[in-house]
Design a protein around this motif. Structure first.
Motif, PDB file in Angstrom:
ATOM      1  N   TRP A 183       0.837  -1.205   0.000  1.00  0.00           N
ATOM      2  CA  TRP A 183       0.000   0.000   0.000  1.00  0.00           C
ATOM      3  C   TRP A 183       0.871   1.253   0.000  1.00  0.00           C
ATOM      4  O   TRP A 183       0.589   2.201  -0.725  1.00  0.00           O
ATOM      5  N   LEU A 200      -4.830  -0.560  -6.651  1.00  0.00           N
ATOM      6  CA  LEU A 200      -4.464  -1.227  -5.397  1.00  0.00           C
ATOM      7  C   LEU A 200      -4.931  -0.407  -4.203  1.00  0.00           C
ATOM      8  O   LEU A 200      -5.500  -0.952  -3.238  1.00  0.00           O
ATOM      9  N   SER A 234      -7.407   1.533  -4.051  1.00  0.00           N
ATOM     10  CA  SER A 234      -8.869   1.569  -3.983  1.00  0.00           C
ATOM     11  C   SER A 234      -9.434   0.548  -3.009  1.00  0.00           C
ATOM     12  O   SER A 234     -10.469   0.778  -2.381  1.00  0.00           O
ATOM     13  N   PHE A 235      -8.763  -0.590  -2.883  1.00  0.00           N
ATOM     14  CA  PHE A 235      -9.245  -1.636  -1.990  1.00  0.00           C
ATOM     15  C   PHE A 235      -9.094  -1.256  -0.515  1.00  0.00           C
ATOM     16  O   PHE A 235      -9.629  -1.949   0.356  1.00  0.00           O
ATOM     17  N   TYR A 236      -8.385  -0.169  -0.244  1.00  0.00           N
ATOM     18  CA  TYR A 236      -8.175   0.294   1.127  1.00  0.00           C
ATOM     19  C   TYR A 236      -8.837   1.659   1.369  1.00  0.00           C
ATOM     20  O   TYR A 236      -8.514   2.332   2.343  1.00  0.00           O
ATOM     21  N   ILE A 258     -17.430  -0.200   1.902  1.00  0.00           N
ATOM     22  CA  ILE A 258     -17.569  -0.838   0.598  1.00  0.00           C
ATOM     23  C   ILE A 258     -18.037   0.120  -0.490  1.00  0.00           C
ATOM     24  O   ILE A 258     -17.628   0.020  -1.651  1.00  0.00           O
ATOM     25  N   ARG A 267     -15.162   2.156  -1.689  1.00  0.00           N
ATOM     26  CA  ARG A 267     -14.179   1.267  -2.309  1.00  0.00           C
ATOM     27  C   ARG A 267     -14.619   0.853  -3.709  1.00  0.00           C
ATOM     28  O   ARG A 267     -13.818   0.853  -4.643  1.00  0.00           O
ATOM     29  N   VAL A 268     -15.885   0.514  -3.857  1.00  0.00           N
ATOM     30  CA  VAL A 268     -16.408   0.157  -5.180  1.00  0.00           C
ATOM     31  C   VAL A 268     -16.265   1.342  -6.138  1.00  0.00           C
ATOM     32  O   VAL A 268     -15.900   1.167  -7.308  1.00  0.00           O
ATOM     33  N   ILE A 318     -12.588   1.644  -7.095  1.00  0.00           N
ATOM     34  CA  ILE A 318     -12.183   0.507  -7.928  1.00  0.00           C
ATOM     35  C   ILE A 318     -12.686   0.700  -9.355  1.00  0.00           C
ATOM     36  O   ILE A 318     -11.949   0.508 -10.329  1.00  0.00           O
TER      37      ILE A 318
END
Length: 210
Positions: free
Chosen positions: A53, A108, A110-112, A117, A120-121, A124
């Motif tokens: 990260w 990468l 984006s998942f954190y 959620i 994050r979506v 992503i």
């Protein structure tokens, strides 16, 4: 250049881009040398110790400015007409940067993303579409379909500008609403790029009509 409404609006946009690019450079300067507890990183102390990260963050911070600055050249009709080699060189560096460097780094990260959620979506999808539109712009340039090349470059750069629009929406929400911080972040995560993409589609549609 004649003083038409179109050219005046274009000049205003370029001045705005120059101003916000300068602000982005100031933000980048904050992280020199690599400081783990300044600015945005103060909200990411839970992740700063994760090696991949941390690498993705600094990669994104220090390379994304180059794709933002590409807008000064890539959409300049005079440069496109009179200096096509420069246009191709800057365009190629733009594509490589997004597809191989700052795009994967942003995906990468984006998942954190903060706020769960929903945000994050949003990030992503932003990263995936950013890389997809850029790849399609390159594909159609190779195929010499310059109409579709330009359309996908407009979409790609609209998502590049989310770096600016995200911050503008944040300023607006903070100044004019009392929405809770996490809810505000979830909204900004979507508005920061969906609005840009809608504007891009309008521009593309308008050009097709003409």
């Amino acid at each position: 250049m004649p003083f038409t409404i179109k050219n005046i609006l274009l000049s205003i946009c370029m001045v705005g881009l120059a101003y916000f690019s300068f602000l982005m450079l100031r933000i980048i300067y904050i992280y020199i040398p690599l400081k783990p507890d300044v600015a945005f990183l103060q909200l990411k102390q839970a992740y700063i110790t994760i090696p991949h990260w941390r690498i993705a963050f600094y990669t994104h911070v220090f390379t994304s400015i180059f794709v933002l600055l590409a807008g000064f050249i890539q959409f300049n009709a005079s440069i496109l007409k009179n200096k096509p080699r420069l246009h191709r060189a800057i365009g190629f560096s733009y594509v490589i940067n997004i597809l191989l460097v700052t795009g994967p780094a942003s995906l990468l990260m984006s998942f954190y993303a903060n706020a769960g959620i929903y945000s994050r979506v949003a990030f992503i999808l932003l990263a995936i579409l950013w890389m997809l539109f850029t790849a399609l712009a390159l594909y159609y340039a190779i195929k010499k379909n310059f109409v579709l090349h330009k359309a996908f470059m407009i979409r790609s750069y609209a998502l590049t500008l989310s770096a600016i629009s995200l911050r503008l929406f944040k300023m607006g929400f903070v100044a004019f609403t009392d929405i809770a911080p996490l809810d505000r972040y979830r909204l900004i995560a979507w508005l920061g790029w969906v609005v840009n993409l809608c504007i891009a589609e309008y521009i593309i549609y308008h050009k097709k009509l003409r």
